[in-house]
Design a protein around this motif. Structure first.
Motif, PDB file in Angstrom:
ATOM      1  N   ALA A 167      14.538 -15.341  -2.813  1.00  0.00           N
ATOM      2  CA  ALA A 167      15.021 -14.084  -3.379  1.00  0.00           C
ATOM      3  C   ALA A 167      14.554 -12.867  -2.588  1.00  0.00           C
ATOM      4  N   VAL A 168      13.615 -13.046  -1.651  1.00  0.00           N
ATOM      5  CA  VAL A 168      13.072 -11.899  -0.922  1.00  0.00           C
ATOM      6  C   VAL A 168      14.142 -11.146  -0.147  1.00  0.00           C
ATOM      7  N   PRO A 169      14.969 -11.795   0.699  1.00  0.00           N
ATOM      8  CA  PRO A 169      15.975 -11.016   1.446  1.00  0.00           C
ATOM      9  C   PRO A 169      16.954 -10.254   0.561  1.00  0.00           C
ATOM     10  N   PRO A 170      17.545 -10.877  -0.469  1.00  0.00           N
ATOM     11  CA  PRO A 170      18.454 -10.078  -1.313  1.00  0.00           C
ATOM     12  C   PRO A 170      17.733  -8.990  -2.099  1.00  0.00           C
ATOM     13  N   MET A 171      16.491  -9.219  -2.495  1.00  0.00           N
ATOM     14  CA  MET A 171      15.758  -8.164  -3.194  1.00  0.00           C
ATOM     15  C   MET A 171      15.483  -6.987  -2.257  1.00  0.00           C
ATOM     16  N   LEU A 172      15.164  -7.276  -0.995  1.00  0.00           N
ATOM     17  CA  LEU A 172      14.941  -6.202  -0.031  1.00  0.00           C
ATOM     18  C   LEU A 172      16.193  -5.347   0.155  1.00  0.00           C
ATOM     19  N   ALA A 173      17.355  -5.990   0.060  1.00  0.00           N
ATOM     20  CA  ALA A 173      18.610  -5.244   0.220  1.00  0.00           C
ATOM     21  C   ALA A 173      18.785  -4.199  -0.881  1.00  0.00           C
ATOM     22  N   THR A 174      18.172  -4.423  -2.026  1.00  0.00           N
ATOM     23  CA  THR A 174      18.293  -3.474  -3.141  1.00  0.00           C
ATOM     24  C   THR A 174      17.230  -2.389  -3.104  1.00  0.00           C
ATOM     25  N   ALA A 191      12.786 -11.179   7.252  1.00  0.00           N
ATOM     26  CA  ALA A 191      13.551 -10.193   6.490  1.00  0.00           C
ATOM     27  C   ALA A 191      12.677  -8.995   6.128  1.00  0.00           C
ATOM     28  N   LEU A 192      11.435  -9.258   5.757  1.00  0.00           N
ATOM     29  CA  LEU A 192      10.521  -8.181   5.395  1.00  0.00           C
ATOM     30  C   LEU A 192      10.196  -7.319   6.615  1.00  0.00           C
ATOM     31  N   ALA A 193       9.953  -7.943   7.758  1.00  0.00           N
ATOM     32  CA  ALA A 193       9.654  -7.188   8.977  1.00  0.00           C
ATOM     33  C   ALA A 193      10.821  -6.276   9.352  1.00  0.00           C
ATOM     34  N   ALA A 194      12.034  -6.788   9.218  1.00  0.00           N
ATOM     35  CA  ALA A 194      13.213  -5.968   9.528  1.00  0.00           C
ATOM     36  C   ALA A 194      13.316  -4.791   8.572  1.00  0.00           C
ATOM     37  N   TYR A 195      13.002  -5.006   7.310  1.00  0.00           N
ATOM     38  CA  TYR A 195      13.044  -3.915   6.324  1.00  0.00           C
ATOM     39  C   TYR A 195      11.969  -2.875   6.629  1.00  0.00           C
ATOM     40  N   LEU A 196      10.763  -3.318   6.961  1.00  0.00           N
ATOM     41  CA  LEU A 196       9.657  -2.385   7.184  1.00  0.00           C
ATOM     42  C   LEU A 196       9.857  -1.560   8.439  1.00  0.00           C
ATOM     43  N   GLY A 197      10.405  -2.172   9.493  1.00  0.00           N
ATOM     44  CA  GLY A 197      10.597  -1.445  10.748  1.00  0.00           C
ATOM     45  C   GLY A 197       9.270  -0.994  11.327  1.00  0.00           C
ATOM     46  N   GLY A 198       9.294   0.047  12.153  1.00  0.00           N
ATOM     47  CA  GLY A 198       8.060   0.597  12.699  1.00  0.00           C
ATOM     48  C   GLY A 198       7.256  -0.395  13.504  1.00  0.00           C
ATOM     49  N   GLY A 199       7.931  -1.328  14.159  1.00  0.00           N
ATOM     50  CA  GLY A 199       7.225  -2.309  14.976  1.00  0.00           C
ATOM     51  C   GLY A 199       6.654  -3.482  14.216  1.00  0.00           C
ATOM     52  N   ALA A 200       6.936  -3.585  12.915  1.00  0.00           N
ATOM     53  CA  ALA A 200       6.435  -4.724  12.141  1.00  0.00           C
ATOM     54  C   ALA A 200       7.040  -6.020  12.661  1.00  0.00           C
ATOM     55  N   ARG A 201       6.216  -7.069  12.714  1.00  0.00           N
ATOM     56  CA  ARG A 201       6.665  -8.388  13.151  1.00  0.00           C
ATOM     57  C   ARG A 201       6.359  -9.409  12.067  1.00  0.00           C
ATOM     58  N   ALA A 202       7.176 -10.433  12.013  1.00  0.00           N
ATOM     59  CA  ALA A 202       6.943 -11.493  11.030  1.00  0.00           C
ATOM     60  C   ALA A 202       5.553 -12.091  11.184  1.00  0.00           C
ATOM     61  N   ASP A 203       5.061 -12.207  12.428  1.00  0.00           N
ATOM     62  CA  ASP A 203       3.753 -12.812  12.667  1.00  0.00           C
ATOM     63  C   ASP A 203       2.597 -11.933  12.206  1.00  0.00           C
ATOM     64  N   ASP A 204       2.869 -10.669  11.898  1.00  0.00           N
ATOM     65  CA  ASP A 204       1.819  -9.766  11.405  1.00  0.00           C
ATOM     66  C   ASP A 204       1.693  -9.804   9.888  1.00  0.00           C
ATOM     67  N   SER A 243       6.020  -4.896  -6.676  1.00  0.00           N
ATOM     68  CA  SER A 243       5.687  -4.304  -7.976  1.00  0.00           C
ATOM     69  C   SER A 243       5.982  -2.811  -7.977  1.00  0.00           C
ATOM     70  N   LYS A 244       5.817  -2.154  -6.811  1.00  0.00           N
ATOM     71  CA  LYS A 244       6.127  -0.731  -6.713  1.00  0.00           C
ATOM     72  C   LYS A 244       7.403  -0.496  -5.905  1.00  0.00           C
ATOM     73  N   THR A 245       7.579  -1.186  -4.778  1.00  0.00           N
ATOM     74  CA  THR A 245       8.765  -0.973  -3.939  1.00  0.00           C
ATOM     75  C   THR A 245      10.053  -1.185  -4.725  1.00  0.00           C
ATOM     76  N   LEU A 246      10.068  -2.197  -5.588  1.00  0.00           N
ATOM     77  CA  LEU A 246      11.251  -2.482  -6.402  1.00  0.00           C
ATOM     78  C   LEU A 246      11.031  -2.156  -7.877  1.00  0.00           C
ATOM     79  N   ALA A 247       9.862  -1.568  -8.207  1.00  0.00           N
ATOM     80  CA  ALA A 247       9.506  -1.380  -9.616  1.00  0.00           C
ATOM     81  C   ALA A 247       9.646  -2.701 -10.357  1.00  0.00           C
ATOM     82  N   ALA A 248       9.146  -3.766  -9.713  1.00  0.00           N
ATOM     83  CA  ALA A 248       9.335  -5.121 -10.235  1.00  0.00           C
ATOM     84  C   ALA A 248       8.012  -5.884 -10.217  1.00  0.00           C
ATOM     85  N   PRO A 249       7.078  -5.533 -11.125  1.00  0.00           N
ATOM     86  CA  PRO A 249       5.813  -6.275 -11.148  1.00  0.00           C
ATOM     87  C   PRO A 249       5.997  -7.748 -11.473  1.00  0.00           C
ATOM     88  N   HIS A 250       7.112  -8.075 -12.144  1.00  0.00           N
ATOM     89  CA  HIS A 250       7.362  -9.469 -12.516  1.00  0.00           C
ATOM     90  C   HIS A 250       7.926 -10.285 -11.357  1.00  0.00           C
TER      91      HIS A 250
END
Length: 387
Positions: free
Chosen positions: A269-276, A64-77, A223-230
């Motif tokens: 919670a990572v995939p739904p948080m990325l959606a926001t 899910a994170l790799a799909a959000y980042l794009g730019g050739g990012a892969r889960a294995d990276d 902490s910065k991408t979502l303004a969510a340090p917690h």
């Protein structure tokens, strides 16, 4: 690329080799010593799934994170962990033996120096220079690398954009840094947590994430991408020449497997948080950019006219500059005494001279304007006293 001797990558024992061969044939050995309660029907109702440890973090979350980042990012990276602070510590374990060194920027946030010392790594520093805008002293970095005859410098840390100066790495600087690190066999650790928060940028800024010219570890997090340090979610993206990446990830897997920081509760919670994230980024950008405009208005309207703000290209903070005849400590102590407010003076970040105060752009607009007026009032009081 030379890595530390702290990571055990010795050849597996005969039992491990035989188990691997059995799995390669499509069979799973019965583990007589399996002490994972989730394999035996003992998991709690809230987390009923069997737990399968993955050193890099749960794969579905990394995908899910790799799909959000794009730019050739892969889960294995990607490696998921609890914070960029933890990422710094892991990478110092990976790259540095005791007494090795990393290069870090000054002015800069003191956290890096603290983590380095905890990892028995020597922090060495290169300067950012201000002349209407901030630039990296690449000539100084080259000299530091050239003078390092013992080859103790193992990584160059870049903050893109830096905190508290708010300066992005310029395209020409990036090209020079990649070439220097390649020539001197030094990895790049790029902290890019504030990258998406442009304020007054120059053209051509790019992330180091995905850089192929030299082994690069790009750090970011919620902490910065979502303004969510917690939320306590950070990540490392590994890139660079293929052989260096393969060796780095082989060793980083060992470190990650020793810590396994990613909770299933958080990973879910990572995939739904990325959606926001897009909406949340825009919300915070609107606040910081609006407050910066308001800051310029308030400074222009100030009758004393002795406080200004250094150009901030990105991030959440700016540096106010006031007359250097006012001691930074005395200004903050005056704020505490007369206004019940406090702040971080420039020397906290190793600014090269007296007369600076960091100011957050995150406050709600009315509170922000009030904060600016508190600073202007403290400066006025200090100048009256000095008269």
């Amino acid at each position: 690329m030379r890595f530390s001797h702290r990571v055990d990558i010795s050849e597996p024992n005969p039992i491990a080799i035989a188990e691997h061969a059995m799995r390669a044939r499509g069979a799973t050995p019965i583990a007589l010593n399996d002490s994972n309660p989730t394999h035996h029907g003992l998991a709690p109702d809230l987390l009923p799934e069997p737990y399968a440890a993955d050193p890099r973090g749960q794969r579905y979350a990394r995908e899910a994170l790799a799909a959000y980042l794009g730019g050739g990012a892969r889960a294995d990276d990607l490696y998921l962990l609890s914070s960029t602070s933890q990422a710094y510590a892991w990478l110092m374990k990976l790259l540095c033996d005791t007494g090795d060194a990393v290069l870090a920027p000054k002015p800069g946030y003191p956290l890096i120096e603290s983590i380095a010392r905890l990892e028995c790594v020597e922090p060495r520093f290169y300067q950012l220079r201000f002349d209407g805008s901030w630039t990296i002293d690449t000539a100084q970095i080259e000299q530091l690398l050239c003078d390092d005859t013992g080859h103790r410098i193992r990584a160059l840390i870049v903050i893109n954009p830096n905190n508290p100066t708010g300066s992005y790495v310029k395209p020409g600087e990036r090209e020079q840094l990649v070439a220097l690190c390649h020539a001197y066999d030094v990895a790049i650790i790029a902290d890019e947590v504030f990258f998406d928060y442009a304020l007054e940028p120059f053209d051509g800024n790019r992330r180091f994430a995905g850089e192929r010219g030299v082994l690069t570890f790009a750090l970011d997090g919620f902490s910065k991408t979502l303004a969510a340090p917690h939320a306590k979610v950070g990540w490392i993206r590994v890139s660079g020449p293929g052989d260096d990446v393969r060796e780095a990830t082989r060793r980083l897997d060992v470190i990650a497997d020793d810590f396994l920081p990613m909770s299933e509760l958080v990973a879910r919670a990572v995939p739904p948080m990325l959606a926001t994230a897009p909406d949340q980024l825009q919300r915070v950008r609107a606040r910081t950019q609006g407050n910066l405009r308001r800051l310029h208005e308030l400074l222009r309207a100030d009758t004393l006219g002795v406080v200004d703000v250094l150009r901030a290209e990105g991030g959440w903070n700016v540096l106010l500059r006031f007359p250097s005849v006012i001691d930074e400590n005395e200004l903050v102590l005056s704020l505490i005494e007369h206004a019940g407010a406090s702040g971080q003076p420039g020397y906290f970040f190793d600014m090269p001279s007296n007369g600076y105060l960091a100011l957050s752009l995150l406050a709600e607009p009315e509170r922000f304007a009030s904060n600016v007026r508190l600073v202007l009032g403290a400066v006025a009081r200090a100048l009256d006293v000095s008269d």
